[in-house]
Motif scaffolding. Structure first.
Motif, PDB file in Angstrom:
ATOM      1  N   UNK A  76      21.317 -70.017   5.629  1.00 53.56           N
ATOM      2  CA  UNK A  76      21.934 -71.324   5.834  1.00 53.56           C
ATOM      3  C   UNK A  76      22.003 -72.073   4.501  1.00 53.56           C
ATOM      4  N   UNK A  77      22.970 -72.967   4.360  1.00 50.96           N
ATOM      5  CA  UNK A  77      23.079 -73.811   3.174  1.00 50.96           C
ATOM      6  C   UNK A  77      23.120 -75.263   3.632  1.00 50.96           C
ATOM      7  N   UNK A  78      22.397 -76.119   2.923  1.00 50.71           N
ATOM      8  CA  UNK A  78      22.392 -77.537   3.256  1.00 50.71           C
ATOM      9  C   UNK A  78      23.815 -78.082   3.108  1.00 50.71           C
ATOM     10  N   UNK A  79      24.305 -78.790   4.130  1.00 50.35           N
ATOM     11  CA  UNK A  79      25.669 -79.330   4.081  1.00 50.35           C
ATOM     12  C   UNK A  79      25.772 -80.498   3.098  1.00 50.35           C
ATOM     13  N   UNK A  80      24.655 -81.050   2.671  1.00 50.83           N
ATOM     14  CA  UNK A  80      24.681 -82.163   1.733  1.00 50.83           C
ATOM     15  C   UNK A  80      24.549 -81.735   0.271  1.00 50.83           C
ATOM     16  N   UNK A  81      23.660 -80.763  -0.021  1.00 49.28           N
ATOM     17  CA  UNK A  81      23.421 -80.421  -1.427  1.00 49.28           C
ATOM     18  C   UNK A  81      23.650 -78.947  -1.759  1.00 49.28           C
ATOM     19  N   UNK A  82      23.806 -78.082  -0.741  1.00 52.76           N
ATOM     20  CA  UNK A  82      24.060 -76.669  -0.994  1.00 52.76           C
ATOM     21  C   UNK A  82      22.825 -75.798  -1.114  1.00 52.76           C
ATOM     22  N   UNK A  83      21.629 -76.374  -1.006  1.00 52.07           N
ATOM     23  CA  UNK A  83      20.385 -75.587  -1.090  1.00 52.07           C
ATOM     24  C   UNK A  83      20.419 -74.485  -0.025  1.00 52.07           C
TER      25      UNK A  83
END
Length: 85
Positions: A17-24
């Protein structure tokens, strides 16, 4: 249509998964509750969720069925004429 977003706290299947806010990026096994992004306090996060990169995202079946009696969750009881005396 395939869902591509899961909010924090969702039961999810294994995947990346990737954070929708920062891409982590975050990889995991099945979880009963997706954690918040570890970068949450370092950068502004307004959408509070994860984009599904691999895997199935929201678990269709509870990934931990042996924990069916989770605190705060009550089983529904069926009431009908057969249960009345």
């Amino acid at each position: 249509m395939r869902k591509d977003y899961v909010p924090y706290g969702s039961d999810v299947s294994p995947g990346t998964y990737a954070c929708v806010d920062c891409g982590h990026e975050y990889s995991n096994q099945a979880k009963t509750s997706m954690p918040p992004c570890p970068q949450l306090r370092k950068t502004p996060h307004t959408r509070h969720g994860w984009k599904i990169l691999t895997g199935l995202g929201d678990a269709v079946v509870d990934p931990y069925p042996e924990k069916a009696n989770k605190p705060g969750i009550k089983k529904a009881e069926a009431f009908g004429s057969a249960s009345k005396k």
